[in-house]
Every structure is written in C-alpha cells, then in structure tokens.
Design an enzyme around this catalytic site. Structure first.
Site, PDB file in Angstrom:
ATOM      1  N   GLU A  47       0.843  -1.202   0.000  1.00 40.75           N
ATOM      2  CA  GLU A  47       0.000   0.000   0.000  1.00 40.75           C
ATOM      3  C   GLU A  47       0.876   1.248   0.000  1.00 40.75           C
ATOM      4  O   GLU A  47       1.445   1.621   1.030  1.00 40.75           O
ATOM      5  CB  GLU A  47      -0.928   0.014   1.219  1.00 40.75           C
ATOM      6  CG  GLU A  47      -1.802   1.256   1.289  1.00 40.75           C
ATOM      7  CD  GLU A  47      -2.527   1.415   2.616  1.00 40.75           C
ATOM      8  OE1 GLU A  47      -2.939   2.555   2.918  1.00 40.75           O
ATOM      9  OE2 GLU A  47      -2.679   0.420   3.352  1.00 40.75           O
ATOM     10  N   ARG A  51       0.118  10.258  -0.028  1.00 32.29           N
ATOM     11  CA  ARG A  51       0.389  11.378   0.885  1.00 32.29           C
ATOM     12  C   ARG A  51       1.529  12.254   0.374  1.00 32.29           C
ATOM     13  O   ARG A  51       1.845  13.271   0.991  1.00 32.29           O
ATOM     14  CB  ARG A  51       0.741  10.853   2.278  1.00 32.29           C
ATOM     15  CG  ARG A  51      -0.362  10.017   2.921  1.00 32.29           C
ATOM     16  CD  ARG A  51       0.060   9.545   4.304  1.00 32.29           C
ATOM     17  NE  ARG A  51      -0.830   8.509   4.811  1.00 32.29           N
ATOM     18  CZ  ARG A  51      -0.636   7.854   5.944  1.00 32.29           C
ATOM     19  NH1 ARG A  51       0.434   8.134   6.699  1.00 32.29           N
ATOM     20  NH2 ARG A  51      -1.469   6.914   6.337  1.00 32.29           N
ATOM     21  N   THR A  75      -4.818   5.950   1.013  1.00 33.96           N
ATOM     22  CA  THR A  75      -5.297   7.319   1.182  1.00 33.96           C
ATOM     23  C   THR A  75      -6.090   7.789  -0.049  1.00 33.96           C
ATOM     24  O   THR A  75      -6.010   8.946  -0.459  1.00 33.96           O
ATOM     25  CB  THR A  75      -4.144   8.307   1.494  1.00 33.96           C
ATOM     26  OG1 THR A  75      -3.159   7.658   2.303  1.00 33.96           O
ATOM     27  CG2 THR A  75      -4.671   9.501   2.299  1.00 33.96           C
ATOM     28  N   LYS A 135     -11.316  -1.830   5.952  1.00 31.76           N
ATOM     29  CA  LYS A 135     -10.209  -1.358   6.774  1.00 31.76           C
ATOM     30  C   LYS A 135     -10.792  -0.703   8.029  1.00 31.76           C
ATOM     31  O   LYS A 135     -11.656   0.182   7.925  1.00 31.76           O
ATOM     32  CB  LYS A 135      -9.391  -0.349   5.979  1.00 31.76           C
ATOM     33  CG  LYS A 135      -8.373   0.451   6.782  1.00 31.76           C
ATOM     34  CD  LYS A 135      -7.684   1.454   5.879  1.00 31.76           C
ATOM     35  CE  LYS A 135      -6.802   2.412   6.656  1.00 31.76           C
ATOM     36  NZ  LYS A 135      -6.082   3.334   5.754  1.00 31.76           N
TER      37      LYS A 135
END
Length: 214
Positions: A47, A51, A75, A135
């Site tokens: 993952e 960001r 994200t 998640k």
C-alpha cells in the site's frame, strides 16, 4: 502504464500475508528497492499512500519493474484519486473513510477497495454498496481489539484489516480475532530505514511480519 493483469478480489489482497505495509515514499528512487526488499521478505501487497507528490510515480515504477509485487494505493479520498491510481498501475485501493463516490469509482474501474470504517453505521453503508472486506481505521484510537470483538456479533460476515496504531508488539492480538484477515502497519517500512537505504533491515522486518500467526 502497467501491463494488464488479473483483477484481484479484496479478500485475496487481505489474505495474501498477515500484514499490508503502509508505505510513505518521498523519493522515487526508493520505490523499486523497497518493493524488492518487501517481496524478498514475503510481503507482496504494498500500500503506497497518496500522501506525497511522488506516490503515483512510485506505484508506476513498482508495477513496471517489480513483477512479483502487487502495488496498491492508500489514502484514496476521491474518484479522481482512484482513477489516477488505476492509471499508475495500482491493483487495489485503500481509503481512510468511505463515500459512495469513491466506492462507485473503484467498482467502475475494477479496482478492489478496502474502505475505511470506524463505526457501525459506516460498516452498514459500505455493506449496502457490496463491500464486505473493510479497513478498520484508526484501529487503536477507535476501540482496537475490544471494538472488533463487539462487531463480531452484528457484523459476523465482515472481514477487517485494522490499521492505525498497529505495531509488531500488538499485531498478534488483532490477528488472533476471527474477523481480522490481516493488519496494516508502517513498522515494517521504517522512515529511517528507507532514508538510509537499509533494504536488508526492511527485508528482515517483512520476513518476521509474513510469519505472524493468524
């Protein structure tokens, strides 16, 4: 663009290894050696969080140059994020929360999504849209193991990937739960190890993580 490959199911992403590393990359030159170190340690689902400005290029490089890795994008907060991630070669997506726009975009793109949830209402909304692999974020701050145990009754058909505050010290507590398929964590990709190019350390941490019982 990455070579087209078989579409994954979200549960395949979660079951591949006990830990999905949560990766923050600031320099594209680190993407490929990091991915190779993680794969060598037994971790394939990667993952890469959106960001940093370099994230999409890092995903693209991993997709092209590390065939045994399965790059994903973390994200994801909008349909545009999902589209850009898929174009870069991401094969799964992870979001910190859930909106129907993000869910529809990922569905339309064929991008398996692990939507972020922290409440019963969010779980129900995601389930209404067909998502049963979720998640739990931020896991420790939102109730941790106790919350997951409480959810086993009403949401027994859901599998979770708790992320946020999960460490080498407490990962086993989460992985011992029947409704936890894997955990997400950054401890196997320490910022200082990436900065130093200490790929041997990261491979060793990945190997330890890949052998966690669940």
């Amino acid at each position: 663009m990455a070579v087209e490959t078989k579409t994954l199911a979200a549960i395949e992403v979660m079951r591949d290894a006990p830990v999905i590393p949560v990766i923050v990359l600031h320099d594209v030159k680190d993407a490929v050696p990091l991915a190779r170190a993680l794969v060598a340690g037994g971790i394939r689902m990667l993952e890469v969080t959106l960001r940093t400005r370099e994230a999409l290029e890092c995903i693209e490089l991993i997709a092209k140059e590390v065939p045994d890795a399965v790059p994903g994008a973390g994200t994801i907060r909008s349909a545009a994020d999902a589209q850009a991630s898929a174009l870069a070669g991401a094969r799964f997506g992870v979001s910190p929360g859930y909106t129907r726009a993000v869910g529809k975009a990922c569905h339309d793109l064929g991008l398996p999504l692990l939507p972020g949830v922290a409440t019963g209402s969010e779980i129900m909304l995601a389930q209404e849209d067909g998502f049963t692999e979720l998640k739990f974020f931020p896991a420790v701050q939102a109730g941790g193991v106790a919350m997951l145990k409480a959810w086993q009754g009403p949401f027994g058909d859901v599998k979770f990937c708790p992320t946020g505050g999960v460490t080498a010290a407490n990962a086993h507590e989460f992985l011992s739960l029947a409704n936890v398929a894997c955990v997400g964590g950054s401890w196997i990709v320490p910022t200082e190890a990436i900065a130093a190019g200490d790929w041997g350390r990261i491979e060793a941490l990945a190997r330890e993580a890949s052998q966690l019982a669940r």
